[in-house]
Scaffold this active site. Structure first.
Site, PDB file in Angstrom:
ATOM      1  N   GLN A 119       4.131  35.216  28.309  1.00  0.00           N
ATOM      2  CA  GLN A 119       4.732  34.222  27.424  1.00  0.00           C
ATOM      3  C   GLN A 119       3.977  34.162  26.101  1.00  0.00           C
ATOM      4  OE1 GLN A 119       5.047  31.331  31.201  1.00  0.00           O
ATOM      5  NE2 GLN A 119       5.513  30.241  29.332  1.00  0.00           N
ATOM      6  N   ALA A 131       5.794  24.666  26.077  1.00  0.00           N
ATOM      7  CA  ALA A 131       5.997  23.296  25.613  1.00  0.00           C
ATOM      8  C   ALA A 131       7.475  23.040  25.275  1.00  0.00           C
ATOM      9  CB  ALA A 131       5.103  22.970  24.411  1.00  0.00           C
ATOM     10  N   PHE A 187       7.631  30.236  33.714  1.00  0.00           N
ATOM     11  CA  PHE A 187       7.418  28.851  34.156  1.00  0.00           C
ATOM     12  C   PHE A 187       6.017  28.341  33.837  1.00  0.00           C
ATOM     13  CE2 PHE A 187      10.444  30.868  37.194  1.00  0.00           C
ATOM     14  CZ  PHE A 187      11.578  30.235  36.734  1.00  0.00           C
ATOM     15  N   ARG A 223       5.600  24.409  34.087  1.00  0.00           N
ATOM     16  CA  ARG A 223       6.735  23.600  33.636  1.00  0.00           C
ATOM     17  C   ARG A 223       6.461  22.088  33.695  1.00  0.00           C
ATOM     18  NH1 ARG A 223      12.737  25.588  35.443  1.00  0.00           N
ATOM     19  NH2 ARG A 223      13.835  24.992  33.566  1.00  0.00           N
ATOM     20  N   THR A 254       0.659  19.476  22.068  1.00  0.00           N
ATOM     21  CA  THR A 254      -0.237  18.405  21.629  1.00  0.00           C
ATOM     22  C   THR A 254      -1.406  18.969  20.812  1.00  0.00           C
ATOM     23  OG1 THR A 254      -1.449  18.493  23.717  1.00  0.00           O
ATOM     24  CG2 THR A 254       0.359  16.915  23.569  1.00  0.00           C
ATOM     25  N   GLU A 298       1.574  32.070  30.783  1.00  0.00           N
ATOM     26  CA  GLU A 298       1.123  31.630  29.457  1.00  0.00           C
ATOM     27  C   GLU A 298      -0.276  32.187  29.167  1.00  0.00           C
ATOM     28  OE1 GLU A 298       1.906  27.494  28.606  1.00  0.00           O
ATOM     29  OE2 GLU A 298       0.651  27.569  26.814  1.00  0.00           O
ATOM     30  N   ARG A 336      -1.776  15.945  28.516  1.00  0.00           N
ATOM     31  CA  ARG A 336      -0.338  15.680  28.657  1.00  0.00           C
ATOM     32  C   ARG A 336      -0.058  14.787  29.863  1.00  0.00           C
ATOM     33  NH1 ARG A 336       4.767  17.371  26.644  1.00  0.00           N
ATOM     34  NH2 ARG A 336       3.742  18.567  25.003  1.00  0.00           N
ATOM     35  N   PHE A 371       3.626  20.877  32.412  1.00  0.00           N
ATOM     36  CA  PHE A 371       2.286  20.972  31.837  1.00  0.00           C
ATOM     37  C   PHE A 371       1.467  19.699  32.016  1.00  0.00           C
ATOM     38  CE2 PHE A 371      -0.607  22.013  28.217  1.00  0.00           C
ATOM     39  CZ  PHE A 371      -0.764  23.368  28.396  1.00  0.00           C
ATOM     40  N   GLU A 419      11.518  22.111  29.933  1.00  0.00           N
ATOM     41  CA  GLU A 419      10.725  21.445  30.962  1.00  0.00           C
ATOM     42  C   GLU A 419      11.258  20.097  31.445  1.00  0.00           C
ATOM     43  OE1 GLU A 419       7.427  21.983  28.142  1.00  0.00           O
ATOM     44  OE2 GLU A 419       6.187  22.323  29.893  1.00  0.00           O
TER      45      GLU A 419
HETATM   46  N1  MTE Z   1      13.772  28.880  32.630  1.00  0.00           N
HETATM   47  C1  MTE Z   1      13.776  30.084  33.241  1.00  0.00           C
HETATM   48  N2  MTE Z   1      14.941  30.590  33.684  1.00  0.00           N
HETATM   49  N3  MTE Z   1      12.620  30.795  33.415  1.00  0.00           N
HETATM   50  C2  MTE Z   1      11.412  30.297  32.997  1.00  0.00           C
HETATM   51  O1  MTE Z   1      10.389  30.957  33.158  1.00  0.00           O
HETATM   52  N4  MTE Z   1      10.203  28.442  31.916  1.00  0.00           N
HETATM   53  C3  MTE Z   1      10.222  27.017  31.609  1.00  0.00           C
HETATM   54  C4  MTE Z   1      11.492  26.633  30.873  1.00  0.00           C
HETATM   55  N5  MTE Z   1      12.643  27.167  31.542  1.00  0.00           N
HETATM   56  C5  MTE Z   1      11.376  29.019  32.358  1.00  0.00           C
HETATM   57  C6  MTE Z   1      12.617  28.350  32.186  1.00  0.00           C
HETATM   58  C7  MTE Z   1       9.081  26.574  30.819  1.00  0.00           C
HETATM   59  S1  MTE Z   1       7.627  26.255  31.604  1.00  0.00           S
HETATM   60  C8  MTE Z   1       9.167  26.377  29.468  1.00  0.00           C
HETATM   61  S2  MTE Z   1       7.866  25.789  28.584  1.00  0.00           S
HETATM   62  C9  MTE Z   1      10.397  26.683  28.732  1.00  0.00           C
HETATM   63  O2  MTE Z   1      11.426  27.191  29.574  1.00  0.00           O
HETATM   64  C10 MTE Z   1      10.059  27.701  27.649  1.00  0.00           C
HETATM   65  O3  MTE Z   1      11.158  28.124  26.965  1.00  0.00           O
HETATM   66  P1  MTE Z   1      11.799  27.305  25.739  1.00  0.00           P
HETATM   67  O4  MTE Z   1      10.683  26.745  24.934  1.00  0.00           O
HETATM   68  O5  MTE Z   1      12.568  28.327  25.034  1.00  0.00           O
HETATM   69  O6  MTE Z   1      12.645  26.245  26.368  1.00  0.00           O
HETATM   70 MO1  MOS Z   2       5.845  25.908  29.900  1.00  0.00          MO
HETATM   71  S1  MOS Z   2       4.556  25.108  31.290  1.00  0.00           S
HETATM   72  O1  MOS Z   2       5.047  25.017  28.605  1.00  0.00           O
HETATM   73  O2  MOS Z   2       5.237  27.472  29.763  1.00  0.00           O
END
Ligand code: MTE
Ligand code: MOS
Length: 792
Positions: free
Chosen positions: A213, A527, A244, A358, A458, A248, A326, A360, A730
């Site tokens: 990520q 985030a 998820f 997800r 943050t 990261e 957070r 955090f 998230e």
């Molecule tokens: N959705 C899918 N299908 N796969 C993922 O790994 N990660 C989640 C969320 N949704 C994730 C997901 C997490 S932890 C975050 S922070 C956000 O997607 C990141 O993507 P975005 O900032 O584009 O929403």
């Molecule tokens: Mo999502 S825990 O901020 O990658």
């Protein structure tokens, strides 16, 4: 039909508006047909080696012996790397050091990397890695949060957020409750495990395909261990099979090992972790221990509250500072806390270093307050919904968060009204009570819980993004930005925005793999701000190109620039179509107009005082409400989620189809966290739930048969995000807190009257069963003239 015919075949209808439309994920077909390539699917370069990592099998020990000479002599082996073989940097800690590539004389957790082998096949690498002679001197290990608290073993200093006089308000309030809650962690269980393929280039450069990520961080940390400047490392990722948060920071370690072996062997190296090793070796969601002490009135309104949040960080800081911050920032969730003190301990344990997941830390903070409100309702004999509503943020002073940010544009009261009505809460509350009176064996439970989730990193400086947009003379557009596609639909959303900016069909826009070679110094896609940040950066890049195109067109066609529009795949002056978009691009090129540009975005209007954690950490909040109903078998503790109603705020959704997917997926993943997913360590610090056989994520059959998910389509983001949308990645995970509290409600039904209903998370069938047994025993003790369980 040739590709060019394909271009000509676009119908205006298809190329109409693209933003806010429920378009399919850009890789949907690829996902289901298998043509979407993940790193392990990429064509393998000639001479590719495969790596295996040998892990510690002690939680805390000195390494008395490490002889890898048998590994080096094993068949097919091309390189072996231990700590002593590292050529430059030794640490891949993302924010602060503490994460060694290989153990140095001591192991700190069961599963820590000791050394790695590269060989011609995975089987050879694995075989060779097992040949090493490893000797340990065992040392005392800290395996539990409680032990860490007792020993004051912390990876980071304790932090506090306070406002008003919590202690005084608690003492003076009509009622007081103190209690303790344990909240379990969670394994990410992305379908694609960690993987990296490092391919040496000429002049010592390294190309790394990484399931990350955060490509820029992988680039920087890989360069550090190789001993080369950042410019010598390129990191690329087209898509992840889920991240998820688990990808990261953790990928840097995997990529570093692959790159080090590749540099040593002078051959490409792939490291794809076996699922068990992935679960043992990489960090997870922090489990928490929460103590609360609250004072409240007859309506359940909180006058003062103190929370002690202690989390299992593992052996190093990783992202634990921001994650625990957070958690503190979400211990209010949706509620006004006039007098509050939140203390956060970041505990050292001899277990894997925990990381982003997800939400955090937010989910754990939110669980603390939601659990407390439920306990207050149980204590007073009130409906928990009434207690929740009584505490909601309001206007004026009732809109101030514990950290000083004002909750503006709070739409939760509306969301509550809507869901109470659409989910028929009152009628179903009566039906549940009725059912529970009639059924000796089965019990139902019902709960509504809200989500208010702060959007922005943050760590303020991370709220920035870049994009690179290239327009070609045939009118096709290549889009590059720093965000990572991990299934959440980011690439689709940003492509929609770009198509909209040029007034062209989606098919004209090609999203390419994210690479540090095109957009530098990016933040992690995390985030939930991926589309807010990268979308805005891409729009900024398009804006510059568009402005040049229109300026050129005005002079070329001798028309007023203000009347020009790019829509329906063409250039219009008022209602008059001047030329197609490809024709415009070709003309502009012939007149030497620049057809590419970069874009940059930095979130405005946010700030945090790092010493007090006060300020305005969040650009805005995303909201949601969920109503869950469960059925529990009181003889076994087994349960089902019967129905879930969700109303979620996406602002003006960029893509309702994708957002519904995020809401459903987040909710089910959250349900797994709070119900069936249990991480167990034994007394030697070994993770005993390290495979799908013992670690239970929700399956398709666990989704409720009656699942009503809606986007609050009237919502607009008052903050100036791209097209007034809101982040959605998230927040929906925390809607699953309603499932936990529906289970708690069902458990409460076996109690004789008001009183505490203790239930830790995850509420596995065993825990639900034991909680009911405990309440039944209390009933027997309290009932006059009846013997207690102990007496019978
Ligand atoms: N959705 C899918 N299908 N796969 C993922 O790994 N990660 C989640 C969320 N949704 C994730 C997901 C997490 S932890 C975050 S922070 C956000 O997607 C990141 O993507 P975005 O900032 O584009 O929403
Ligand atoms: Mo999502 S825990 O901020 O990658």
């Amino acid at each position: 039909m040739s590709r060019r015919d394909g271009w000509a075949g676009f119908k205006a209808a298809e190329s109409a508006r693209t933003a806010h439309h429920a378009l399919a994920h850009e890789s949907a077909v690829g996902h289901v047909t298998g043509s979407a390539l993940y790193i392990d699917d990429l064509p393998e370069p000639r001479d590719l080696l495969h790596a295996w990592v040998r892990l510690s099998d002690r939680a805390h020990a000195g390494i008395s012996q490490l002889d890898v000479s048998p590994c080096r002599a094993a068949p097919g082996v091309a390189a072996v790397m231990t700590f002593d073989d590292l050529p430059a940097g030794t640490d891949v800690g993302p924010v602060a050091p503490g994460d060694l590539v290989f153990a140095n004389g001591e192991v700190l957790y069961h599963g820590q990397a000791l050394f790695a082998v590269a060989a011609n096949s995975i089987a050879q690498a694995r075989f060779a890695a097992m040949l090493a002679d490893v000797g340990y001197d065992d040392r005392d290990a800290i395996l539990e949060i409680d032990q860490a608290l007792e020993k004051q073993a912390f990876v980071l200093p304790t932090r506090e957020i306070a406002q008003g006089d919590a202690g005084g308000a608690i003492r003076q309030a009509p009622h007081r409750l103190r209690g303790r809650l344990r909240i379990g962690g969670q394994d990410h269980f992305y379908l694609e495990g960690h993987v990296a393929m490092a391919v040496p280039q000429e002049g010592g450069d390294m190309l790394v395909y990484s399931s990350t990520q955060h490509p820029s961080e992988v680039q920087h940390l890989v360069a550090g261990v190789l001993g080369v400047p950042d410019h010598a490392v390129v990191v690329e990722a087209r898509r992840l099979g889920g991240g998820f948060g688990g990808k990261e920071t953790q990928p840097a370690h995997i990529a570093a090992i692959a790159a080090l072996l590749a540099q040593r062997a002078g051959r490409p190296v792939k490291l794809r972790l076996d699922r068990d090793d992935d679960m043992v070796m990489t960090g997870k969601r922090h489990d928490f221990l929460v103590d609360y002490d609250a004072g409240f009135d007859d309506e359940g309104r909180i006058h003062g509250v103190e929370f002690m949040l202690a989390s299992r960080c593992g052996i190093s800081p990783d992202l634990s500072a921001s994650i625990n911050d957070r958690a503190m920032y979400h211990a209010d969730n949706a509620y006004y806390l006039p007098n509050v003190r939140i203390v956060s301990h970041r505990c050292f344990t001899n277990t894997v270093s925990n990381t982003a997941f997800r939400g955090f830390g937010g989910p754990q903070g939110m669980m603390a307050i939601e659990y407390l409100l439920d306990e207050i309702a149980r204590h007073l004999g009130l409906d928990p919904l009434a207690v929740r509503r009584a505490n909601l943020y309001g206007k004026g002073e009732r809109s101030l968060t514990p950290y000083g940010q004002v909750v503006e544009h709070n739409i939760l009261p509306q969301l509550f009204d809507e869901i109470e009505h659409s989910a028929e809460y009152a009628a179903r509350r009566r039906a549940v009570a009725d059912f529970n009176r009639r059924h000796p064996v089965f019990r139902k439970g019902l709960a509504i819980t809200p989500v208010k989730f702060g959007i922005s990193f943050t760590t303020t400086h991370l709220n920035q993004a870049g994009a690179l947009v290239l327009v070609y003379t045939d009118g096709s557009v290549q889009l590059n930005h720093g965000g990572i596609e991990m299934g959440q639909g980011l690439y689709t959303k940003v492509a929609q925005l770009v198509a909209e900016e040029f007034g062209v069909a989606m098919e004209r826009v090609r999203v390419t793999a994210t690479t540090t070679g095109k957009v530098p110094n990016t933040s992690a896609t995390a985030a939930s701000s991926g589309s807010d940040l990268n979308g805005a950066a891409a729009v900024a890049a398009c804006g510059k190109i568009r402005a040049r195109l229109l300026e050129f067109a005005a002079s070329h066609f001798s028309v007023q620039q203000s009347g020009l529009r790019l829509v329906d795949d063409a250039l219009f002056a008022g209602q008059r179509r001047l030329c197609s978009f490809p024709e415009l691009c070709k003309l502009a090129y012939l007149h030497r107009i620049q057809l590419s540009d970069t874009g940059f975005y930095a979130t405005p209007d946010i700030h945090v005082d790092k010493s007090t954690l006060r300020g305005k950490p969040f650009f805005y909040f995303a909201y949601g409400v969920a109503c869950s109903e469960v059925l529990v078998d009181t003889l076994t503790g087994e349960y089902r989620l019967l129905r879930a109603d969700i109303l979620h705020d996406c602002g003006q959704s960029l893509n309702p189809a994708i957002d519904i997917g995020q809401i459903e997926g987040g909710f089910i993943q959250g349900m797994g966290w709070l119900t069936t997913e249990e991480l167990c360590w034994d007394d030697r610090g070994r993770l005993t739930t390290h495979a799908p056989s013992t670690y239970k994520i929700p399956a398709a059959g666990d989704t409720p048969t009656d699942f009503r998910v809606r986007i609050a389509d009237w919502s607009r983001n008052p903050a100036a995000t791209v097209r007034r949308s809101k982040a959605v990645g998230e927040p929906p995970l925390m809607l699953a807190i309603s499932v936990f509290h529906a289970l708690k409600d069902a458990v409460a039904s076996v109690a004789p009257g008001p009183g505490s209903v203790p239930l830790d998370a995850p509420a596995t069938p065993e825990r639900v069963f034991m909680a009911m047994e405990q309440l039944r025993a209390r009933g027997l003790q309290e009932a006059p003239g009846r013997k207690t369980v102990a007496e019978t």
